[in-house]
Motif scaffolding. Sequence first.
Motif, short mmCIF file in Angstrom:
data_model
loop_
_atom_site.label_atom_id
_atom_site.label_comp_id
_atom_site.label_asym_id
_atom_site.label_seq_id
_atom_site.Cartn_x
_atom_site.Cartn_y
_atom_site.Cartn_z
N TRP A 174 3.79 -73.90 4.27
CA TRP A 174 4.05 -73.79 5.71
C TRP A 174 3.39 -72.57 6.32
O TRP A 174 2.86 -72.62 7.41
N TRP A 175 3.50 -71.44 5.63
CA TRP A 175 2.89 -70.22 6.15
C TRP A 175 1.94 -69.71 5.09
O TRP A 175 2.31 -68.89 4.25
N ASN A 176 0.72 -70.18 5.11
CA ASN A 176 -0.21 -69.85 4.05
C ASN A 176 -0.85 -68.49 4.33
O ASN A 176 -1.80 -68.37 5.08
N THR A 177 -0.28 -67.44 3.72
CA THR A 177 -0.86 -66.11 3.93
C THR A 177 -1.46 -65.58 2.65
O THR A 177 -2.59 -65.91 2.31
N LEU A 178 -0.70 -64.81 1.88
CA LEU A 178 -1.30 -64.16 0.73
C LEU A 178 -0.92 -64.81 -0.59
O LEU A 178 -1.75 -64.95 -1.49
N HIS A 179 0.35 -65.21 -0.72
CA HIS A 179 0.80 -65.77 -1.99
C HIS A 179 0.12 -67.12 -2.22
O HIS A 179 0.00 -67.94 -1.32
N ILE B 34 12.97 -73.58 1.64
CA ILE B 34 12.11 -72.66 2.40
C ILE B 34 11.24 -71.85 1.43
O ILE B 34 10.04 -71.71 1.64
N ILE B 35 11.86 -71.37 0.34
CA ILE B 35 11.07 -70.62 -0.65
C ILE B 35 9.98 -71.52 -1.23
O ILE B 35 8.82 -71.15 -1.30
N HIS B 36 10.39 -72.74 -1.62
CA HIS B 36 9.44 -73.64 -2.28
C HIS B 36 8.25 -73.98 -1.38
O HIS B 36 7.11 -73.96 -1.82
#
Lengths: 246, 57
Positions: free
Chosen positions: A180-185, A173-175
């Motif tokens: 999957w959830w492309n936000t800020l990082h 999930i971290i990797h």
Amino acid sequence: MFNNFFHKMASPKYFYRISGRLIPWLAIAFVLVTLAGLYYGLVKAPPDYQQGDSYRIMFIHVPAAWMSMFVYVVMATAGAIGLIWRIKLAEVVAISSASIGAWFTFLALVTGSIWGKPMWGTWWVWDARLTSELILLFLYLGVIALYNAIDDKRTAARAVAILALVGVINIPIIHYSVEWWNTLHQGPTVTKLDKPSIHLSMLIPLLLMAVSFKLYYAFVVLMRARCEVLERERHTGWVRELAETK
Amino acid sequence: MSLNEFFNMGGYAFYVWTSYGIALLVLLINVILPLRQRKKLLGDIARAARRARRDTT
């Protein structure tokens, strides 16, 4: 012969002796690689065209984040080995890894936050990558708390191994969180199937620091494991003898 | 590159050096903790062993 080797390696007394000899060499290698990494990272590598010199935090942040996951997998694997084959030394390695892993996670989170302030304009956001890394820290702290809550060390090691194994789900999930959830990082630039999208002058110090952190973990986990072995074997003859000659 | 430029880190000195400082601290703590723990453990074990011997004789 092969079997004999593993049997010997798994004996606490033998482990204590061999690891004592190994630690100084690993520590020396760590210092040398770190100095090279710092030289290439802080002096040789050019500033980033967008982030200026602030990106140099990466040489700490990314290896720390890699280690936070690597150490977790080592801990869970050692835990599983202890669970299945009842090897005491595997239990010792698992629990010794927990605190170091927690420190690496802490370091990844803090340096990320310090990097985020000038680049993103905020110390913290509930971005998927940041949140899942924070959960990793809580998993480590849960493992440590659970181990300390149970008096019998072998029972504690079994309970901790199960918790660690369940928590492995957090690693992919971290990797993949950044995809999957492309936000800020930002997404991965090195650990992907494509060619790394980072210039060689920055990749070299990054990889040097990654090796440096691996070496650091290797000798520090041995130092902790030796303490754990002493604690567990404190009523045996060899530990008493060792303590009295010191 | 001058030494001043190096420490200035293109204006990001605070962020860069704080990060490296904290990293150094974390790495040091994790070496010092097991060193101190080992010393304490060996001391405790030696003391317990002496006490046990005194009690039996």
